[in-house]
Design a protein around this motif. Structure first.
Motif, PDB file in Angstrom:
ATOM      1  N   ILE A 157       0.830  -1.207   0.000  1.00 23.29           N
ATOM      2  CA  ILE A 157       0.000   0.000   0.000  1.00 23.29           C
ATOM      3  C   ILE A 157       0.860   1.251   0.000  1.00 23.29           C
ATOM      4  CG2 ILE A 157      -1.605   1.339   1.428  1.00 23.29           C
ATOM      5  CD1 ILE A 157      -2.861  -1.420   2.217  1.00 23.29           C
ATOM      6  N   PHE A 158       1.885   1.293   0.847  1.00 22.97           N
ATOM      7  CA  PHE A 158       2.751   2.470   0.919  1.00 22.97           C
ATOM      8  C   PHE A 158       3.516   2.665  -0.379  1.00 22.97           C
ATOM      9  CE2 PHE A 158       1.772   2.732   5.312  1.00 22.97           C
ATOM     10  CZ  PHE A 158       2.186   3.981   5.747  1.00 22.97           C
ATOM     11  N   VAL A 159       4.032   1.593  -0.956  1.00 23.58           N
ATOM     12  CA  VAL A 159       4.776   1.709  -2.213  1.00 23.58           C
ATOM     13  C   VAL A 159       3.852   2.200  -3.333  1.00 23.58           C
ATOM     14  CG1 VAL A 159       5.888   0.348  -4.038  1.00 23.58           C
ATOM     15  CG2 VAL A 159       6.579   0.050  -1.671  1.00 23.58           C
ATOM     16  N   THR A 160       2.650   1.677  -3.380  1.00 19.91           N
ATOM     17  CA  THR A 160       1.728   2.032  -4.453  1.00 19.91           C
ATOM     18  C   THR A 160       1.270   3.481  -4.350  1.00 19.91           C
ATOM     19  OG1 THR A 160       1.005  -0.259  -4.628  1.00 19.91           O
ATOM     20  CG2 THR A 160      -0.436   1.428  -5.573  1.00 19.91           C
ATOM     21  N   TYR A 161       0.755   3.868  -3.190  1.00 15.47           N
ATOM     22  CA  TYR A 161       0.278   5.246  -3.054  1.00 15.47           C
ATOM     23  C   TYR A 161       1.431   6.251  -3.054  1.00 15.47           C
ATOM     24  CZ  TYR A 161      -4.534   3.850  -2.305  1.00 15.47           C
ATOM     25  OH  TYR A 161      -5.799   3.355  -2.481  1.00 15.47           O
ATOM     26  N   GLY A 162       2.575   5.871  -2.491  1.00 14.40           N
ATOM     27  CA  GLY A 162       3.748   6.742  -2.553  1.00 14.40           C
ATOM     28  C   GLY A 162       4.250   6.907  -3.974  1.00 14.40           C
ATOM     29  N   GLY A 163       4.247   5.808  -4.722  1.00 14.55           N
ATOM     30  CA  GLY A 163       4.644   5.886  -6.129  1.00 14.55           C
ATOM     31  C   GLY A 163       3.693   6.735  -6.937  1.00 14.55           C
ATOM     32  N   LEU A 164       2.408   6.610  -6.653  1.00 15.11           N
ATOM     33  CA  LEU A 164       1.423   7.439  -7.348  1.00 15.11           C
ATOM     34  C   LEU A 164       1.652   8.915  -7.049  1.00 15.11           C
ATOM     35  CD1 LEU A 164      -1.121   7.559  -9.108  1.00 15.11           C
ATOM     36  CD2 LEU A 164      -2.467   7.276  -7.021  1.00 15.11           C
ATOM     37  N   LEU A 165       1.902   9.232  -5.793  1.00 17.74           N
ATOM     38  CA  LEU A 165       2.170  10.621  -5.426  1.00 17.74           C
ATOM     39  C   LEU A 165       3.442  11.136  -6.090  1.00 17.74           C
ATOM     40  CD1 LEU A 165       1.388  13.108  -3.792  1.00 17.74           C
ATOM     41  CD2 LEU A 165       2.617  12.115  -1.845  1.00 17.74           C
ATOM     42  N   MET A 166       4.482  10.320  -6.130  1.00 14.08           N
ATOM     43  CA  MET A 166       5.738  10.741  -6.768  1.00 14.08           C
ATOM     44  C   MET A 166       5.560  10.964  -8.269  1.00 14.08           C
ATOM     45  SD  MET A 166       8.681   8.587  -4.796  1.00 14.08           S
ATOM     46  CE  MET A 166       9.963   9.277  -5.812  1.00 14.08           C
ATOM     47  N   VAL A 167       4.804  10.104  -8.933  1.00 20.54           N
ATOM     48  CA  VAL A 167       4.571  10.266 -10.371  1.00 20.54           C
ATOM     49  C   VAL A 167       3.783  11.543 -10.638  1.00 20.54           C
ATOM     50  CG1 VAL A 167       3.311   9.293 -12.336  1.00 20.54           C
ATOM     51  CG2 VAL A 167       4.818   7.842 -10.995  1.00 20.54           C
ATOM     52  N   VAL A 168       2.769  11.810  -9.822  1.00 17.59           N
ATOM     53  CA  VAL A 168       1.970  13.028 -10.006  1.00 17.59           C
ATOM     54  C   VAL A 168       2.830  14.261  -9.779  1.00 17.59           C
ATOM     55  CG1 VAL A 168       0.077  14.379  -9.028  1.00 17.59           C
ATOM     56  CG2 VAL A 168      -0.243  11.955  -9.500  1.00 17.59           C
ATOM     57  N   LEU A 169       3.602  14.280  -8.706  1.00 18.94           N
ATOM     58  CA  LEU A 169       4.460  15.439  -8.428  1.00 18.94           C
ATOM     59  C   LEU A 169       5.524  15.621  -9.503  1.00 18.94           C
ATOM     60  CD1 LEU A 169       4.896  15.146  -4.557  1.00 18.94           C
ATOM     61  CD2 LEU A 169       3.487  16.784  -5.827  1.00 18.94           C
ATOM     62  N   THR A 170       6.061  14.512 -10.004  1.00 17.04           N
ATOM     63  CA  THR A 170       7.041  14.604 -11.085  1.00 17.04           C
ATOM     64  C   THR A 170       6.396  15.186 -12.335  1.00 17.04           C
ATOM     65  OG1 THR A 170       8.310  12.745 -10.226  1.00 17.04           O
ATOM     66  CG2 THR A 170       8.619  13.278 -12.544  1.00 17.04           C
ATOM     67  N   ALA A 171       5.202  14.737 -12.652  1.00 13.24           N
ATOM     68  CA  ALA A 171       4.529  15.219 -13.859  1.00 13.24           C
ATOM     69  C   ALA A 171       4.227  16.717 -13.780  1.00 13.24           C
ATOM     70  CB  ALA A 171       3.234  14.444 -14.080  1.00 13.24           C
ATOM     71  N   PHE A 172       3.857  17.200 -12.614  1.00 19.86           N
ATOM     72  CA  PHE A 172       3.464  18.600 -12.497  1.00 19.86           C
ATOM     73  C   PHE A 172       4.616  19.549 -12.185  1.00 19.86           C
ATOM     74  CE2 PHE A 172      -0.897  16.902 -11.617  1.00 19.86           C
ATOM     75  CZ  PHE A 172      -1.481  17.439 -12.745  1.00 19.86           C
ATOM     76  N   PHE A 173       5.620  19.079 -11.445  1.00 16.59           N
ATOM     77  CA  PHE A 173       6.645  20.006 -10.954  1.00 16.59           C
ATOM     78  C   PHE A 173       8.069  19.686 -11.400  1.00 16.59           C
ATOM     79  CE2 PHE A 173       3.251  20.046  -7.714  1.00 16.59           C
ATOM     80  CZ  PHE A 173       2.864  21.360  -7.869  1.00 16.59           C
ATOM     81  N   TRP A 174       8.297  18.584 -12.058  1.00 14.31           N
ATOM     82  CA  TRP A 174       9.654  18.203 -12.416  1.00 14.31           C
ATOM     83  C   TRP A 174       9.685  17.719 -13.844  1.00 14.31           C
ATOM     84  CZ3 TRP A 174      13.873  19.838 -10.640  1.00 14.31           C
ATOM     85  CH2 TRP A 174      15.075  19.186 -10.843  1.00 14.31           C
TER      86      TRP A 174
END
Length: 128
Positions: free
Chosen positions: A47-64
């Motif tokens: 659960i942590f890997v999945t939701y953390g990965g989702l958050l990282m992908v979203v932040l990367t797409a918008f800010f990096w």
């Protein structure tokens, strides 16, 4: 690279994963106190890997800048994550009445099938 870019990079790729690890380890300590680690430790890791990965992908797409690692994360979120979250939900549905942690693992497993498509749609329409 500007100071702003360095701060964004460090937050997305260092602070966020370390914070997730700290919260996961704290949760494991709580589970140990209730002798639930053997059954729930791996589910909450998924659960942590999945939701953390989702958050990282979203932040990367918008800010990096998009990278190969972001593409690998997206691949994980598209193919293995739904299977793993489905297994998590299915197995914890049977044990739903044992503890609030089992119920939470079940709910987070099911919730992924709502959150992931919603996030994909939001990202798609925000870029259009």
């Amino acid at each position: 690279m500007s100071v702003k870019e360095i701060i964004i990079f460090l937050f997305i790729h260092l602070v966020l994963p370390l914070a997730g690890l700290a919260v996961y380890l704290r949760l494991l300590a709580r589970l140990r106190k209730q002798n639930l680690v053997s059954t729930l430790g791996i589910y909450f890791f998924i659960i942590f890997v999945t939701y953390g990965g989702l958050l990282m992908v979203v932040l990367t797409a918008f800010f990096w800048r998009w990278s190969g690692m972001a593409s690998l994360g997206t691949f994980y979120l598209l193919l293995p994550a739904p299977v793993l979250m489905g297994i998590t939900a299915y197995n914890n549905n049977k044990l739903n009445s044992l503890s609030r942690y089992h119920r939470l693992a079940f709910q987070l497993g099911v919730f992924y099938f709502v959150v992931f498509p919603a996030v994909v749609l939001i990202m798609y329409f925000s870029r259009a």
